[in-house]
Scaffold this active site. Structure first.
Site, PDB file in Angstrom:
ATOM      1  N   ASP A 137      -1.050 -22.182  22.987  1.00 35.33           N
ATOM      2  CA  ASP A 137      -2.368 -22.782  22.677  1.00 35.33           C
ATOM      3  C   ASP A 137      -2.239 -23.864  21.599  1.00 35.33           C
ATOM      4  O   ASP A 137      -2.899 -24.906  21.639  1.00 35.33           O
ATOM      5  CB  ASP A 137      -3.344 -21.705  22.209  1.00 35.33           C
ATOM      6  CG  ASP A 137      -3.847 -20.840  23.361  1.00 35.33           C
ATOM      7  OD1 ASP A 137      -3.772 -21.310  24.520  1.00 35.33           O
ATOM      8  OD2 ASP A 137      -4.308 -19.715  23.112  1.00 35.33           O
ATOM      9  N   GLU A 138      -1.385 -23.592  20.608  1.00 39.26           N
ATOM     10  CA  GLU A 138      -1.129 -24.558  19.543  1.00 39.26           C
ATOM     11  C   GLU A 138      -0.583 -25.856  20.134  1.00 39.26           C
ATOM     12  O   GLU A 138      -0.988 -26.966  19.756  1.00 39.26           O
ATOM     13  CB  GLU A 138      -0.101 -23.967  18.568  1.00 39.26           C
ATOM     14  CG  GLU A 138      -0.480 -24.097  17.112  1.00 39.26           C
ATOM     15  CD  GLU A 138       0.520 -23.325  16.250  1.00 39.26           C
ATOM     16  OE1 GLU A 138       0.066 -22.614  15.345  1.00 39.26           O
ATOM     17  OE2 GLU A 138       1.738 -23.424  16.496  1.00 39.26           O
TER      18      GLU A 138
END
Length: 1083
Positions: free
Chosen positions: A83-84
Site C-alpha cells: 500500500d505504501e
C-alpha cells in the site's frame, strides 16, 4: 510570494522497507550516513502498523522530497509495504516526487515479474485480497522495478555502496530544491537576500529575523532556507508554529515549567530523540555551546520564547545560524537582533503569477480571464495568502463564477484569510486594537499628523500606537507621511466592527452606504457610534430624519464625501435637521441647506470641511472655536458671510476658493495669529480686505482670479507666497516695504502692462497672462530670481538682460516673442550667455528669430529646452528618423557627455515626459535619463526638444570603446518622436565658442541655411574685465578672501568656461605665481 503555493517538505527522504529484512543492519547504517550529511529521514518507529497505511504515513510521503523504496526478499509479504508503494507512485505521478530504488538481496526481474521467492511472498499476501487489489499491487511492483537503482548483489563492499547511495540522494536533493524554488514565485530572490544577511562563510554565531505581515510567505522562505542549509549543519531543527506550541496565557515570564517544556522540545528535535528531559534553563547552552547548529524558530509571538530558546549567541557553537520569523519587529529589536529581512508584497506581475498558478496551474491567465485575474489580484491586495486561497477556490470555475467571487471580494473577507490575519490583531492591547479599527474604518490613507490632531484628546496614544501597529506589520507609514493599511487588513477591521452588533446603529463605525441611509432615515443610531464615513456616490437621493443624530451623543467624526467627481448635484437632503453632536470633524461635501442646525455647538470642532455646499452662513454670533484648526468652504457659491472668527485662535488654514458671492473678509481675522494659509482664489466679488494688521504666522495667500480686488491684502509682513494673478491689483512701492520675506509672487493679468517694483527677496516670479512688451527693469535687478514665468504674455516681444541667477524660464504661448538675448557681461566667454539655467520652455513661440534660435540651441547650460522647429540642426551629426539611433564606434569615459535633439509631433495635450536609454551592442544599459515637465504641453507645430547628460553614471570609473551605442528615446501619451539627432561631446567641443546650427523652419521661410563657425573678438573692455577677474581670483587664493561662489562652484565655473585643460593651466599658473610671490616676500 505564495506562502501556500507548494506543499511544505518536512523530510528529505521517506524510506519504504520491510523491517525484519533491513532495519537492524542495512537501514540503521544508512540512517547514520544520512545524519552525518544533514539529510533528514522520516522514521516510523512510533507509528502502529495496521492492515492499511494511516494518514500519518500518507502525509509523511507527501512531505518528503524523495521516496526511497528498499525492495528486499520479503517486501511483498507485507500488505502495508505494498500500500505504501502504491501511495508513493501516486505521489510521483501527481506531484512529481522523485523515487529512488534499492534492490537489496533481490533481483529486479523477480520484482518486475513477481517471480522466485519474491513472487511466492507476493502470492501469499494476495490470497487475502480481491483481484482488483492484486492488480494494483502487481502494477506498482512492475512500475517500481523499471526505475533504475542500486543492486546490492552487484557490490562487494557494502560501505562503498552506502556512500554511493548517500551521494546520489544529496545530488537529487539539490535538483529537487532547485525545482521547488522555481515553483514558488519570487522565492529565489528572497533566498538570495536572506543569504546575504547570513554570511555563511564567517565562523561567528549569527541571529537574523525574517519579518512581515501574516500571509506574506515568511514560513515558506524559512522552510526553503532550512531545506537548502540543513545538509551543511550536523545538528539542525525547524521548530514551526511556535504560537501554537504553548498558550500565550501560560507563557509568562515566571512560567518555569513552560520554558522547560520549550527547551525540551527544541533539544529533542535537534538530537532526534523522543522526549529529552530538561531540568534547568541552562540545558540548551550546556548541550549546544560547542556545536555548529542551524535553528529556525517559526512564527515567534513573544520575547520570552526567544529568551527561552536562544537567549544569547554564546549558547551556540561557532558558525551556528539562528533564524526567527515573526510579525512583530519589536520582539526582534528587543532581543538585540539587527539583521532583519523585511518580506514585502510581490510586484503586480508576480501577484498575477501566484494567482494563476493556484487557479489555472499555469503562470499566466487562461484566454478570456486576463482582466478578471488582474482585478482579483488587485482586490487580494497582492497578498500571497489571499492569492492562493482565492485562486484555489476558483480552480475550474467559469467566468460567471469568477465574477461572483470578485463581488464577494469587494464586500467581504474570505474566512480562511481572515482567520490568519486576525491573529495579529488579537495580540494587540485594547487601545491599539481601537486605533487599528479607527484606521481601518476611517483614517486609512490619512496623513499621520492629521489623524493625530483629530485624536489628540481621545484616550488613544496615536504616536506609540502607530509604531506598535507598524512593528506588527499591520500598517505602514509612507514616505509622504500617510497611513497605509493593506486592503485585506482594512476588510478585517471592518469585519470586526460588523461583528460588534447585528444592528448597524450599535457599532463603533458606519461605512456601508445602505446601512448609513437606513440608520439616518430610521433614527436607529446610538451612543456606540463614533464615526460615519459615507460615500454618497454609491447611493441615490436619500432622506435624513430631523432627529437622525439625536441619539448619537458620542459621534465625533462625520464625513459625507463623493468618490466620483461631478456627482454633487445628485445628492439632496429632504428634511432639515434639528441636531448635530459636538463633532471633532465635520466633512460634508455638497451640504444642501443654507445654514447648519441651530443647536449645533462647534466648541469641539477641529476641522470643518463643507465644499460645494449651499450654505449662505454657518452660524450666528461669536462661538468658542479654540480647537478649530482648518476651515474649507471651497466652491460654496452661495456663501455671503464668514462668521465671527475672533475665538478661532488655533486656526491654521482658511480656504474659501470660488466662493463667488463673498464680498468681504471679516475684520475678526486679525485674531488668527496662527493662520498659515489663506486661500481665496476665484472669489470674483471679493473687494473688502482688512488693512493694517500683521498676522504673525501667515505665509501663503492666494487671491488669484479675484477680479474685483484692487487693494493689496495688507494683512501680514511674513508672507512668503502671494498669488494675486488676474486681479486689478497694482504693485506700489509700499508693497515692497510690507513684504520683506516674499519668495513667490504671481501677479500676471491682462491689466498688468507695466511693473515698477518687486521685492528683492523674490525667487519665483509669475507674470503670465500679462500685457507686458518687455521684461521690466525691476525684474532685471532681482539677484535671487530663479524662476520666471511669462506664460501667454502675448504682447511680449523680447527677453533680454535677465538676472544671472535664473534656472527656469517658461515663455510658452508667447506668440509675439521674437528675440531671446540672455547675454551676461561675462569676461570669460565674451557675448555668449552663461547661466545656471536648467529648463527653457518656448513652446509655440513661432516668431523667434534665427539668431535667438541658434543661441538657444547651441548652448550647453540647461537640462532641456523646448522650442518650435522642423529640422534637426547640423551640429547633431548623427541623425535618424523615428525614436532611436545607433552610433558607431565611440570611445568614452566617466566624464563623457552627449547632447540630443528630438523633433516632436504637433499635439493638443500631453505631458512632456521624455526618457533616454543608452544601450551597448551587447544589450547592456549604460545609462537611463529622464526629463519631465509637470505642465501639460500642446504643440501647434513640430517642436525641438534638446537635452543631454553623461554617457555613463558618474560613479563608474571606466574608459570604454563601444562598437555601437543605441540611443533609444521614448515619451508618454500620444506625443511622437519624428526624428532624433545625437552629438557626442568632448571637452574641446563643450569649451568652443560656437557650433554649426541650421536655420529652424517654423512655417515661414522654406529655405534651410547653414551657418558656419562664428568668431567673437573681445573688445578692450571685455579684455580688461578678464584681467580683473584673473587678478581677483589670485587675490582670493592668496588672502583667502570669500567670494559669492563656494569652492565647488568656482571649480565648476572655471571648468565650464574654459574646458578642463585650460582650467588646469590657469590653476598651475596661479600656484606658480603664488610660490614666486612667497619667495620674494621671504627673501
Amino acid at each position: 510570494m505564495a506562502s501556500s503555493s507548494h506543499r511544505i517538505r518536512k523530510y528529505h527522504v521517506f524510506p519504504s522497507f520491510h523491517g525484519p529484512d533491513v532495519r537492524r543492519k542495512f537501514l540503521s547504517h544508512l540512517h547514520y550516513h544520512f545524519a552525518s550529511k544533514g539529510i533528514t529521514v522520516f522514521k516510523d518507529q512510533e507509528i502502529v502498523r495496521g492492515q492499511t497505511i494511516g494518514p500519518e504515513l500518507e502525509q509523511a510521503i507527501r512531505e518528503s522530497r524523495i521516496s526511497m523504496v528498499v525492495l528486499s526478499k520479503n517486501y511483498a509479504s507485507s500488505s502495508w509495504c505494498l500500500d505504501e508503494l502504491v501511495e508513493i507512485l501516486e505521489c510521483k505521478e501527481a506531484c512529481g516526487q522523485m523515487v529512488m530504488t534499492i534492490f537489496y538481496d533481490v533481483d529486479p526481474s523477480d520484482v518486475r515479474q513477481q517471480s522466485g521467492d519474491f513472487g511466492r511472498a507476493f502470492d501469499r499476501t494476495c490470497k487475502r485480497q480481491t483481484e482488483e487489489v492484486k492488480q494494483i499491487w502487481s502494477k506498482a511492483l512492475t512500475d517500481v522495478a523499471e526505475i533504475a537503482g542500486v543492486h546490492s548483489l552487484s557490490w562487494d563492499d557494502e560501505a562503498k555502496m552506502m556512500q554511493k547511495i548517500v551521494a546520489d540522494v544529496s545530488k537529487n536533493l539539490n535538483v529537487t530544491l532547485s525545482r521547488d524554488c522555481d515553483k514558488v514565485v519570487g522565492l529565489r530572490s528572497h533566498l538570495r537576500k536572506v543569504h546575504s544577511l547570513l554570511c555563511l562563510e564567517c565562523d561567528e554565531v549569527k541571529m537574523i529575523g525574517i519579518w512581515g505581515p501574516a500571509g506574506i510567505g515568511k514560513t515558506t522562505i524559512a522552510r526553503a532556507l532550512y531545506n537548502q542549509l540543513s545538509s551543511s549543519f550536523p545538528l539542525r531543527c525547524f521548530m514551526g508554529n511556535l504560537k501554537g506550541s504553548y498558550n500565550k496565557s501560560i507563557m509568562g515570564v515566571d512560567d518555569y515549567d513552560s520554558k522547560l517544556c520549550l527547551q525540551s522540545q527544541l533539544l529533542s528535535k535537534i538530537f532526534n530523540q523522543t522526549d529529552m528531559k530538561v531540568h534547568d534553563l541552562c540545558a540548551i547552552k550546556e548541550w549546544l555551546h560547542d556545536q555548529r547548529v542551524l535553528i529556525i524558530l517559526d512564527d515567534v509571538e513573544e520575547l520570552e520564547q526567544l529568551d527561552t530558546l536562544a537567549k544569547e549567541t554564546s549558547w551556540f557553537g561557532p558558525g551556528s545560524r539562528i533564524i526567527f520569523t515573526m510579525k512583530d519587529k519589536n520582539i526582534l529589536k528587543a532581543h538585540g537582533i539587527k539583521e532583519i529581512y523585511h518580506v514585502d508584497l510581490p510586484s503586480k506581475e508576480e501577484a498575477l503569477e501566484i494567482l494563476c498558478l493556484s487557479a489555472f496551474k499555469q503562470r499566466s491567465p487562461r484566454e478570456g480571464f486576463k482582466e478578471l485575474s488582474h482585478r482579483i489580484a488587485e482586490f487580494c491586495g497582492y497578498l500571497p495568502l489571499g492569492l492562493c486561497v482565492v485562486g484555489s477556490s476558483l480552480r475550474g470555475a467559469s467566468k460567471n463564477e469568477w465574477g461572483h467571487q470578485l463581488y464577494r471580494l469587494e464586500t467581504s473577507l474570505d474566512r480562511k484569510i481572515g482567520n490568519v490575519l486576525r491573529v495579529g490583531y488579537e495580540t494587540l492591547l485594547q487601545k491599539d486594537q481601537d486605533l487599528f479599527l479607527h484606521i481601518a474604518c476611517f483614517f486609512y490613507n490619512e496623513n499621520v499628523d492629521h489623524m493625530t490632531t483629530l485624536l489628540s484628546k481621545s484616550n488613544l496614544d496615536v504616536r506609540n500606537g502607530l509604531k506598535t501597529l507598524a512593528d506588527k506589520s499591520l500598517v505602514k507609514v509612507s514616505t509622504d507621511g500617510r497611513i497605509v493599511m493593506h486592503c485585506l487588513l482594512q476588510k478585517l477591521g471592518r469585519q470586526i466592527v460588523l461583528e460588534q452588533s447585528i444592528e448597524p446603529g450599535r457599532r463603533q463605525f458606519l461605512v456601508d452606504p445602505q446601512e448609513i441611509c437606513d440608520v439616518l432615515a430610521n433614527e436607529t443610531g446610538t451612543g456606540s457610534v463614533l464615526g460615519i464615513s459615507f460615500d454618497m456616490s454609491k447611493t441615490s437621493e436619500f432622506s435624513i430624519s430631523r432627529r437622525a443624530f439625536a441619539r448619537m451623543r458620542n459621534l465625533q467624526f462625520l464625513r459625507f464625501y463623493i468618490n466620483k467627481p461631478g456627482m454633487h448635484k445628485k445628492v439632496s437632503l429632504l428634511d432639515d435637521m434639528e441636531y448635530l453632536p459636538s463633532l471633532k470633524l465635520l466633512d460634508w461635501n455638497s451640504y444642501p441647506r443654507k445654514r447648519l442646525p441651530p443647536k449645533f455647538r462647534p466648541e469641539c470642532l477641529i476641522e470643518l470641511r463643507m465644499q460645494f455646499s449651499k450654505l449662505e452662513k454657518l452660524w450666528g454670533g461669536v462661538q468658542p472655536l479654540t480647537n478649530l484648526k482648518d476651515i474649507d468652504l471651497g466652491h460654496s457659491k452661495n456663501l455671503i458671510e464668514i462668521p465671527d472668527l475672533s475665538k478661532a485662535t488655533s486656526l491654521k488654514t482658511l480656504t474659501l476658493t470660488s466662493c463667488t458671492s463673498l464680498v468681504e473678509l471679516p475684520s475678526s481675522i486679525r485674531n488668527l495669529h496662527k493662520l498659515k494659509k489663506l486661500m481665496m482664489m476665484g472669489c470674483a466679488k471679493l473687494q473688502i480686505i482688512p488693512k493694517n494688521i500683521n498676522l504673525a504666522s501667515l505665509e501663503e495667500v492666494d487671491m488669484s482670479d479675484c477680479s474685483q480686488l484692487r487693494s493689496y491684502p495688507d494683512i501680514s509682513m511674513n508672507i512668503k507666497d502671494l498669488d494675486v494673478g488676474n486681479t486689478k491689483l497694482e504693485v506700489h512701492p509700499s508693497i515692497v516695504e510690507r513684504l520683506p520675506r516674499l519668495e513667490w509672487l504671481r501677479i500676471g493679468s491682462r491689466n498688468l502692462k507695466r511693473l515698477t517694483h518687486v521685492p528683492e527677496s523674490v525667487t519665483h516670479l509669475d507674470l503670465s497672462n500679462s500685457d507686458i512688451v518687455r521684461i521690466p527693469d525691476c525684474v532685471i535687478g532681482l539677484s535671487r530670481l530663479e524662476s520666471l514665468f511669462v506664460f501667454k504674455c502675448r504682447k511680449l516681444v523680447s527677453l533680454q538682460g535677465l538676472p544671472s541667477s535664473l534656472k527656469y524660464i517658461d515663455a510658452t504661448d508667447c506668440g509675439s516673442l521674437e528675440r531671446v538675448c540672455i547675454y551676461l557681461n561675462d569676461p570669460m566667454r565674451g557675448l555668449l550667455f552663461q547661466y545656471p539655467i536648467r529648463e527653457l520652455m518656448f513652446q509655440n513661440c513661432l516668431k523667434l528669430d534665427e539668431e535667438s534660435r541658434r543661441e538657444i540651441i547651441q548652448q550647453w547650460v540647461y537640462e532641456y529646452v523646448c522650442l518650435p522647429g522642423k529640422n534637426i540642426p547640423a551640429a547633431f551629426t548623427n541623425k535618424a528618423k523615428g525614436n532611436s539611433i545607433t552610433i558607431p564606434t565611440v570611445t568614452f569615459s566617466s566624464s563623457s557627455r552627449f547632447k540630443a535633439c528630438l523633433m516632436l509631433s504637433p499635439i493638443k495635450y500631453s505631458y512632456l515626459d521624455i526618457t533616454c536609454r543608452l544601450i551597448t551592442e551587447g544589450g547592456v544599459i549604460i545609462m537611463e535619463l529622464k526629463w519631465d515637465s509637470m505642465n501639460v504641453s500642446h504643440f501647434l507645430t513640430e517642436h525641438l526638444f534638446v537635452c543631454g547628460g553623461n554617457l555613463v553614471q558618474e560613479t563608474r570609473k571606466l574608459d570604454v570603446q563601444a562598437t555601437k551605442i543605441l540611443f533609444e528615446f521614448s515619451c508618454v501619451d500620444n506625443l511622437k518622436i519624428l526624428e532624433c539627432g545625437v552629438q557626442i561631446l568632448s571637452e574641446e567641443t563643450e569649451s568652443c565658442d560656437g557650433s554649426q546650427v541650421d536655420y529652424f523652419d517654423t512655417g515661414g521661410s522654406p529655405d534651410n541655411h547653414t551657418y558656419g563657425d562664428e568668431y567673437y573678438e573681445m573688445d578692450d573692455e571685455v579684455a580688461q574685465s578678464e584681467y580683473k577677474y584673473n587678478w581677483s581670483w589670485l587675490k582670493k587664493f592668496w588672502y583667502g578672501e570669500e567670494d559669492e561662489r563656494d569652492d565647488d562652484d568656482e571649480e565648476e565655473y572655471i571648468n565650464h568656461h574654459y574646458g578642463w585643460k585650460t582650467a588646469m593651466i590657469m590653476k598651475v599658473f596661479v600656484v606658480g605665481m603664488s610660490l614666486l610671490l612667497l619667495y620674494l616676500v621671504i627673501t
